[in-house]
Design an enzyme around this catalytic site. Structure first.
Site, PDB file in Angstrom:
ATOM      1  N   THR A 116      11.752  11.570  -1.583  1.00 31.05           N
ATOM      2  CA  THR A 116      11.193  12.744  -0.902  1.00 31.05           C
ATOM      3  C   THR A 116      11.539  12.759   0.590  1.00 31.05           C
ATOM      4  O   THR A 116      11.617  11.717   1.242  1.00 31.05           O
ATOM      5  CB  THR A 116       9.664  12.745  -1.078  1.00 31.05           C
ATOM      6  OG1 THR A 116       9.394  12.674  -2.471  1.00 31.05           O
ATOM      7  CG2 THR A 116       9.030  13.996  -0.492  1.00 31.05           C
ATOM      8  N   THR A 141       6.011   4.743  -0.461  1.00 30.30           N
ATOM      9  CA  THR A 141       5.005   3.689  -0.679  1.00 30.30           C
ATOM     10  C   THR A 141       5.612   2.303  -0.479  1.00 30.30           C
ATOM     11  O   THR A 141       6.793   2.108  -0.756  1.00 30.30           O
ATOM     12  CB  THR A 141       4.446   3.818  -2.112  1.00 30.30           C
ATOM     13  OG1 THR A 141       3.892   5.124  -2.250  1.00 30.30           O
ATOM     14  CG2 THR A 141       3.364   2.790  -2.389  1.00 30.30           C
ATOM     15  N   GLY A 189     -24.403  14.404 -10.785  1.00 28.77           N
ATOM     16  CA  GLY A 189     -25.106  15.188  -9.773  1.00 28.77           C
ATOM     17  C   GLY A 189     -24.857  14.590  -8.395  1.00 28.77           C
ATOM     18  O   GLY A 189     -23.835  13.921  -8.179  1.00 28.77           O
ATOM     19  N   GLU A 203       4.483  13.028  -6.794  1.00 26.77           N
ATOM     20  CA  GLU A 203       5.689  12.895  -7.631  1.00 26.77           C
ATOM     21  C   GLU A 203       5.920  14.136  -8.474  1.00 26.77           C
ATOM     22  O   GLU A 203       6.136  14.054  -9.676  1.00 26.77           O
ATOM     23  CB  GLU A 203       5.605  11.644  -8.495  1.00 26.77           C
ATOM     24  CG  GLU A 203       5.682  10.400  -7.627  1.00 26.77           C
ATOM     25  CD  GLU A 203       6.332   9.230  -8.331  1.00 26.77           C
ATOM     26  OE1 GLU A 203       7.118   9.442  -9.272  1.00 26.77           O
ATOM     27  OE2 GLU A 203       6.051   8.096  -7.924  1.00 26.77           O
TER      28      GLU A 203
END
Lengths: 321, 377, 251
Positions: B125, B156, B337, B361
């Protein structure tokens, strides 16, 4: 060949076995012989409780050596013509049972929780499948070895004096050498003999919360016990306080069980309690099914509330705190 | 057709679960806060063979195949999405090298990862996006070297030494290829880490490559194999993500199920209310469906010779599992909740982790284009 | 030196449910007893300290071939098994004789390890029985082991005291659950488990008559009856009142 023989390394357990032997003898008419090894005090105790007592005095026999001990008891059983042998199911007793059973080609049941005699048949109840079931079993071999758990029988009361005989047993010096014996340090709680137990499990969030448990135990006059993970994983309590299959089996009058789900490996150690209180957030927890009093609550809320209620009621009744 | 783990796979599952619960669970918060998987966890994973599950044994990997990989990674990611991503990227780097690398490359980089201390990365990327057509990073042949220049985004494990597979355009031919760059070589630098909303723990940053000299022998595959390499990388990444978010679903399932039994409302556990029971059943069904797809893609990865062919199936699996994870987290959150919102409750972490899946990805929309292209071709 | 570890295949007790007072065992996977795993870990640590081979012995149904992979994955080198579908519920004396036969096939044994009780029956007889069959010294409830050439110094944990004893090798030792924490098997080891040597014997090979040697009969085996009051209380005060009324706590 017929007769009952009892032996335990612990005096009080041997007095309990004497009561067990009486039960069997009452149905079968078989004679009872109590054996002591290198322990004249125990022999006197047994005799004082009316037992036909046989004292083996032979320094070559070493209590710590299951091999020599089994040999000595094998000779005793043969000499005394006993085929039903009651032992105590404490650690030493269990070690001894297996070894002696093999010597005598006997069937053997350990951890026996109760005994029922039907005519001449001795039915023993013991836990099986990790405590999930209670099995009624019977030994069919000629020699029968039954190791009985502590507190299954009451200690025989002192009564008509029985004789103490000396029993001569040949023994070879033990191969095993005892180097040291030391008392266990730290906690010496005996949860097995407590009348009231407060048992905690993994529902307890932190070690600090042990404080509220202690307060409750104090208000109740109870000992604190726990499920296995609390001692072995979290180490918040010593292993002496574990209730369950690999811990202690307790029969208190009252067990207050807090935050324990009730896997059989635990419940097997407490299900003989007279009254069981279960406190758990999970209404469907297995423990709830075996409780007399059920409370769906978080133990962290309930425990202080219960302690307070106890103290208030004691004060109302003039008990000094 | 056999829907059953082998005894070995059952044991891999147990090992991953026990390790995650014993050594990762107690420090999940620290891993998230520091955005770093601690060295002792990396060592622990390496020692147990959980770091390099599918890598062949001859390079020091566990040799558990992709079936073993998805089963193991599910359990790690159940406890920490960040650790899941960390391990998945190691797989991505090693698999890309394993498929198109030379024997020398595999010997050096796979062994260095499985037995040494390297942690691989893959850089595809860029600031403009992840579409290969938009790549701006270039590799210019210069004698025995390529000179690589460009910026890579959201990469990463850039903070660890080891190989980084960088996809770049040949400055002369325009062809895309993967090049193995040794991280921390001259010209390699990284940005401050990005701080994600969830699935935190694996270090994520941009990478700047300035006149990085890569030996010509570090190109992956032949010059015309580049697009295939890229497809393999894309497919492998989706397999990893599927396993990670399957683990996330399992975590939400466990949490919601247990909470429903513990939480008392109006004097009874909420598991006694039919609406809650139905929610739990919905979660259980979704988990089973996601599991079947994920385990199947592991099976396909082990049984497909040309891994580039897995692009469509892995994309479908990734879309389904990550979107299901978001669904399941939402349902589970409704069981909790307000408590689920509190950071003291695992549920809040699981929810934040889940949200991340569909966006990384390849978003669902982008991947659906990929799948549709394959279907209508 | 060979270090032998005896392990018992049992149903995973966490997964056993009770229906109509009968245990439901269908579909419950088999595993090893938890204390058996401590015995195995003890053997592995001894091997790491002094070398040798760790050999697992077990008797059970055909599934044992698969179950034993758990022990081989944890690091045992070899397995000696007796397999027979009749071996599902055998009594301690039979186990002891079958396992003793397996042990006789193994040379150069240093230590034979057991857990202090099996995971299901916890009867604790098999170790002492085997020691008797093989004429070996035995020490139970061991919480520490120190090897010294041809002898071993062990600490035995009794209810009220600890006892340090020395015995010659070979010896039978049964260990406590808290002697160690069993390791997590690595994936590499897991995948090697199936390739490790397994010596498999049938009951006939041993010349043992399973039916002829019964010493125990089981009359019944049921989950204990539930005779509890099952009273739900609302708060701490109500609980204390009920207990006072019942007389289990004194004012």
């Amino acid at each position: 060949m017929a007769g009952i023989m009892i032996y335990s390394d612990k005096d009080e357990l041997s007095f309990e076995l004497l009561s067990g032997a009486k039960l069997i003898s009452g149905h079968t008419g078989l004679p009872i012989n109590a054996v002591c090894i290198n322990n004249s005090e125990q022999a006197q105790g047994l005799a004082a409780r009316g037992a036909e007592t046989y004292l083996i005095n032979n320094e070559a026999i070493n209590l710590a050596d299951s091999q020599g001990m089994a040999s000595a008891l094998e000779s005793a059983a043969i000499q005394l013509d006993a085929n039903i042998i009651l032992l105590s199911s404490n650690r030493r007793g269990k070690e001894l049972s297996g070894r002696l059973a093999e010597k005598l080609a006997a069937g053997c049941l350990t951890d026996v929780g109760s005994i029922k005699v039907n005519l001449d048949k001795i039915e023993c109840m013991r836990n099986s499948l990790g405590g999930a079931v209670l099995a009624a079993q019977m030994i069919t071999s000629d020699y029968k070895i039954i190791a009985v758990e502590p507190r299954v029988f009451e200690e025989m009361a002192v009564g008509k004096e029985g004789p103490i005989n000396n029993l001569k047993i040949e023994a070879q010096a033990a191969e095993l050498e005892v180097l040291e014996q030391r008392a266990k340090v730290g906690d010496t709680a005996n949860i097995e003999s407590a009348n009231i137990l407060v048992a905690v499990g993994q529902g307890l969030k932190s070690e600090n919360d042990m404080l509220i448990i202690k307060e409750l135990a104090e208000a109740l006059g109870a000992e604190i016990a726990c499920s296995k993970p609390v001692a072995t994983d979290k180490k918040w309590l010593p292993e002496e306080r574990i209730i369950g299959l690999s811990g202690k089996k307790c029969k208190p009058d009252l067990a207050v069980i807090l935050g324990i789900s009730g896997q059989v490996q635990f419940t097997v150690g407490i299900r003989d309690a007279r009254t069981i209180v279960a406190v758990n957030t999970d209404e469907n927890a297995l423990i709830m099914q075996m409780a007399d009093y059920i409370m769906v609550a978080d133990l962290h809320d309930l425990v202080p509330e219960m302690t307070r209620a106890l103290l208030v009621k004691k004060r109302l009744n003039g008990v000094r705190l | 057709m056999e829907f059953k783990l082998s005894k070995e796979q059952e044991l891999i599952q147990r090992t991953a679960k026990e390790y995650a619960e014993k050594s990762i669970e107690p420090i999940v918060k620290q891993i998230e806060d520091e955005n770093k998987v601690p060295d002792e966890v990396i060592e622990g994973l390496r020692e147990l063979g959980l770091l390099c599950l599918p890598v062949e044994e001859k390079y020091g990997g566990a040799g558990a195949g992709f079936e073993g990989f998805v089963v193991g990674l599910e359990q790690l990611a159940r406890v920490s999405g960040g650790v899941g991503i960390f391990v998945s990227v190691v797989m991505l780097g090693t698999s890309t090298i394993a498929v198109h690398g030379t024997e020398e490359q595999k010997e050096k980089y796979l062994t260095g990862t499985c037995k040494g201390s390297w942690i691989p990365s893959v850089a595809m990327t860029e600031p403009d996006g992840a579409d290969p057509r938009m790549l701006k990073t270039t590799a210019k042949k210069d004698g025995d070297y390529f000179i690589v220049n460009g910026t890579k985004r959201f990469i990463t494990n850039t903070n660890f030494a080891g190989p980084m597979v960088v996809f770049a355009k040949d400055a002369d031919t325009g062809r895309i290829n993967g090049y193995i760059v040794d991280k921390f070589c001259e010209g390699y630098s990284i940005s401050e880490p990005w701080d994600k909303l969830g699935s935190k723990g694996a270090f994520l940053s941009d990478v700047y490559l300035k006149d990085v000299k890569v030996p010509a022998s570090n190109m992956l595959g032949t010059p015309d194999e580049g697009f295939q390499t890229l497809k393999v990388t894309m497919a492998m990444g989706k397999i990893g993500l599927s396993a990670i978010y399957l683990g996330n679903i399992l975590a939400a399932y466990d949490e919601a199920f247990n909470y429903s039994k513990d939480r008392i409302y109006l004097g009874k556990p909420i598991s006694q209310f039919e609406s809650v029971r139905n929610s739990i059943v919905d979660i259980a069904m979704k988990y089973e469906a996601a599991k079947l797809m994920t385990y199947r893609i592991g099976y396909l990865a082990d049984n497909t010779a040309n891994k580039a062919k897995l692009v469509k199936d892995s994309a479908m699996t990734k879309i389904f599992v990550t979107e299901t994870a978001v669904d399941v987290s939402r349902i589970a959150m409704n069981v909790f909740g307000s408590y689920g919102l509190m950071k003291d409750y695992k549920m809040s972490r699981i929810y934040r982790d889940a949200i991340v899946g569909p966006q990384i990805e390849g978003t669902a929309n982008l991947l659906k284009t990929v799948v549709a292209t394959d279907m209508y071709k | 030196m060979n270090i032998v570890v005896a392990m018992k295949q049992i149903p995973d007790l966490q997964q056993v449910r009770i229906r109509n007072r009968q245990p439901v065992l269908d579909g419950v996977p088999m595993t090893f007893g938890s204390i058996d795993k401590n015995a195995l870990e003890t053997a592995l640590q001894l091997k790491e300290a002094v070398g040798g081979n760790v050999i697992v012995i077990s008797a059970g149904t055909e599934e044992l071939e698969d179950t034993v992979k758990e022990a081989l994955a944890a690091g045992a080198d070899e397995a000696y098994l007796v397999l027979d579908d009749e071996l599902e519920h055998i009594e301690s004396s039979v186990s002891a004789h079958l396992l003793a036969e397996l042990i006789k096939q193994i040379e150069n044994i240093g230590i034979i390890l057991f857990g202090e009780g099996s995971g299901d029956n916890y009867s604790g007889q098999v170790g002492p029985r085997i020691a008797e069959i093989l004429g070996l010294p035995e020490v139970g409830y061991v919480c520490d082991i120190e090897l010294e050439d041809s002898r071993v110094k062990v600490t035995r944990s009794l209810e009220d005291c600890e006892e340090v004893v020395r015995v010659s090798l070979p010896a039978v030792l049964t260990v406590m659950a808290d002697i160690n924490e069993p390791r997590i098997p690595s994936v590499t080891q897991i995948l090697k488990a199936g390739k490790k040597p397994q010596q498999i014997l049938e009951v006939e090979d041993i010349g043992f008559d399973l039916k002829g040697d019964k010493k125990i009969v089981t009359l019944s085996s049921l989950a204990p009856e539930n005779k509890r009051k099952q009273i739900t209380v609302k708060n701490g005060e109500e609980l204390v009142d009920a207990l006072l009324t019942e007389g289990v706590i004194r004012r």
